[in-house]
Design an enzyme around this catalytic site. Sequence first.
Site, mmCIF file in Angstrom:
data_model
loop_
_atom_site.group_PDB
_atom_site.id
_atom_site.type_symbol
_atom_site.label_atom_id
_atom_site.label_comp_id
_atom_site.label_asym_id
_atom_site.label_seq_id
_atom_site.Cartn_x
_atom_site.Cartn_y
_atom_site.Cartn_z
ATOM 1 N N SER A 1 67.626 58.992 51.796
ATOM 2 C CA SER A 1 67.872 59.434 53.163
ATOM 3 C C SER A 1 69.330 59.167 53.498
ATOM 4 O O SER A 1 69.948 58.237 52.952
ATOM 5 C CB SER A 1 66.975 58.670 54.137
ATOM 6 N N TYR B 1 64.658 50.155 57.780
ATOM 7 C CA TYR B 1 64.386 51.387 57.020
ATOM 8 C C TYR B 1 65.634 51.805 56.229
ATOM 9 O O TYR B 1 65.539 52.154 55.050
ATOM 10 C CB TYR B 1 63.970 52.492 57.989
#
Length: 263
Positions: free
Chosen positions: A156, A169
């Site tokens: 990501s 995250y």
Amino acid sequence: MNGVRSARLVGVSRRAEPAVGTLLLLGGRSEIGLEVATRLAPGRTVVLAARRSDELETEQLRVRQAGADAVHVVEFDANAMDTHADLLRDVAERHGPIGVVVLAFGILGDQARAENDAQHALDVITTDFLAQVSVLTHASKLLRAQGSGDLVVFSSVAGVRVRRANYVYGSAKAGLDGFASGLSDSLHGSGVHLLLARPGFVIGSMTEGMTPAPLSSTPDQVADVVVAALRKRAASVWIPGTLRPVFFAMRLLPQWLWRRMPR
């Protein structure tokens, strides 16, 4: 937005179709994973792996209607890392050589909760980093022995430079990105190819209720890019491609300004 045209492919080599053989989707309910699976399904055996695998009837039907020769399900708990090697071996023994392994499992977690609840922070890190490392290590060993295969890993942009707003995250994705990048280099010349995808904000069930970030994409757009990148044997891909120069510039921002960046 045309997802394929907006992609930024890095490390592209010769054009080729994804490896032949069974497609194993780890994260059988993942919106992005299912979009990838349906695009690669025609003529293949597809195995959907997830918890509560007996509840995957809708997903099975969708992949079957996309042209799969056969669709099977298998129980998969990402955090039960002692089961990963057996799962991969059993899939290969039951359904033939594995051509493509798509790692599409993960959790976003709750940043505010994780800042005060160490166990929740560990849950995010375990699923989004440690479990991925486990699967990738076992899968790459199996595919090396076969002499062929494709691995699809979803990192990501959140891991490119970790932000205060989602640092738990983001740190998991940063670790995964580094691990997958190194593994990709180690696989060079083995016949096994690893594609590292770096999407930005994806509008879907995982981000439901959140305000979409600029340059957002949808699961079908991400899948279009991923499949195109597989066919070009790209080492990595940014989705959309404009995020690559944006995050190159963001790396240069001073820390006092960076810590104010939103999710």
